[in-house]
Design a protein around this motif. Structure first.
Motif, PDB file in Angstrom:
ATOM      1  N   LEU A   1     -21.220  15.049 -12.857  1.00  0.00           N
ATOM      2  CA  LEU A   1     -21.942  15.479 -11.658  1.00  0.00           C
ATOM      3  C   LEU A   1     -23.441  15.484 -11.924  1.00  0.00           C
ATOM      4  O   LEU A   1     -23.881  15.791 -13.025  1.00  0.00           O
ATOM      5  N   GLU A   2     -24.212  15.193 -10.898  1.00  0.00           N
ATOM      6  CA  GLU A   2     -25.670  15.168 -11.027  1.00  0.00           C
ATOM      7  C   GLU A   2     -26.296  16.397 -10.378  1.00  0.00           C
ATOM      8  O   GLU A   2     -25.806  16.894  -9.368  1.00  0.00           O
ATOM      9  N   GLY A   3     -27.373  16.863 -10.982  1.00  0.00           N
ATOM     10  CA  GLY A   3     -28.159  17.929 -10.378  1.00  0.00           C
ATOM     11  C   GLY A   3     -27.583  19.321 -10.495  1.00  0.00           C
ATOM     12  O   GLY A   3     -28.060  20.250  -9.843  1.00  0.00           O
TER      13      GLY A   3
ATOM     14  N   ASN B   1     -26.249  23.058  -5.994  1.00  0.00           N
ATOM     15  CA  ASN B   1     -26.483  22.761  -7.415  1.00  0.00           C
ATOM     16  C   ASN B   1     -25.762  23.731  -8.347  1.00  0.00           C
ATOM     17  O   ASN B   1     -26.103  23.829  -9.527  1.00  0.00           O
TER      18      ASN B   1
ATOM     19  N   GLN C   1     -29.642  19.855 -19.600  1.00  0.00           N
ATOM     20  CA  GLN C   1     -29.549  18.410 -19.423  1.00  0.00           C
ATOM     21  C   GLN C   1     -29.522  17.714 -20.781  1.00  0.00           C
ATOM     22  O   GLN C   1     -30.040  18.216 -21.753  1.00  0.00           O
TER      23      GLN C   1
ATOM     24  N   LYS D   1     -19.492  16.989 -16.343  1.00  0.00           N
ATOM     25  CA  LYS D   1     -20.447  16.085 -16.989  1.00  0.00           C
ATOM     26  C   LYS D   1     -20.808  14.912 -16.096  1.00  0.00           C
ATOM     27  O   LYS D   1     -21.898  14.342 -16.216  1.00  0.00           O
TER      28      LYS D   1
END
Length: 266
Positions: free
Chosen positions: A84-86, A62, A266, A82
């Motif tokens: 990418l998740e997590g 992460n 977030q 931007k």
């Protein structure tokens, strides 16, 4: 042009990174230890028209780490991030990461600026009669190390992810730990992480509040540093207050740059 990096790029990538090997300790260490085909590790590189690298970015679980020697396409890298998740953490040398601070829609917060310092020689390290107390941790000591860290206020809460990382580094030898125990518990320790063929990052240097002012952390540091130097590795660490800096410099560490760490909102 920015694209994903693969094993075919490895020679070019490592040659680019090793010019500032200590600053790139995390990226180099993770490449050496995990390679290019893990689901939790991704690497991107920006190339100029001649095929030369201009910048590298790594995602490890992460967290993100970015590096460049000069100009690079900040906007395009920010666009990748931007998408990418997590992602929770972003770090790198100050001259690189600060270019991302004013990107619209890129919410960096909780900035922590630290000094990065390095030890290449052991002429200021000392031997002490009490070093017989210092033990090298094995995998069987992982749970006790976690328990000893949990009482150190400066570290904050120890999460399940932290426990997994500590056990993993001892298993796959991406880090090591030296400790002192009294009354059946670990009361002081010094750890490394992100070890690679050239260097290692010192982390987790601490002493239980009830056992401080006995020089235990210094003992652990001296033993740890001498072992790594004997293997031909340099040592790096971060500090963010002058008092800590003076202690490390007495051991022979010298400042080599500034390093920023952020949370990504977030």
């Amino acid at each position: 042009m920015i694209r994903k990096l693969t094993i075919q790029d490895n020679k070019k990538v490592m040659e680019y990174l090793k010019e500032e090997a200590s600053i790139n300790l995390f990226i180099m260490g993770d490449i050496e230890n995990y390679g290019y085909d893990k689901t939790y590790l991704d690497l991107w590189g920006e190339f100029d028209e001649g095929g030369n690298l201009k910048a590298v970015m790594m995602k490890f679980f992460n967290s993100l780490t970015a590096y460049s020697k000069g100009c690079f396409d900040v906007q395009e890298f920010a666009g990748i991030i931007k998408g990418l998740e997590g992602i929770e953490e972003f770090s790198g040398k100050a001259s690189v990461t600060e270019k991302f601070e004013n990107i619209q829609g890129f919410n960096l917060k909780g900035k922590r600026n630290t000094f990065l310092c390095e030890l290449k020689g052991g002429n200021k390290l000392s031997s002490f009669p009490e070093e017989y107390k210092v033990k090298k941790a094995g995998i069987e000591d992982a749970d006790r190390l976690v328990e000893s860290m949990a009482v150190i206020e400066e570290f904050g809460p120890i999460t399940q992810a932290d426990k997994k990382r500590i056990k993993n580094k001892l298993e796959v030898k991406t880090g090591r730990a030296f400790f002192i125990e009294e009354d059946g518990i670990i009361v002081s320790a010094a750890n490394t992480t992100a070890e690679n063929s050239k260097s290692a990052m010192i982390v987790g240097v601490y002493t239980h509040p009830d056992y401080r002012s006995k020089g235990y952390a210094t003992l652990c540091m001296n033993v740890l540093c001498r072992e790594l130097l004997s293997e031909g590795k340099s040592l790096c660490l971060f500090y963010d207050n002058p008092a800590a800096g003076r202690i490390y410099k007495r051991l022979g560490f010298t400042d080599i740059g500034n390093w920023n760490m952020y949370e990504i909102g977030q």
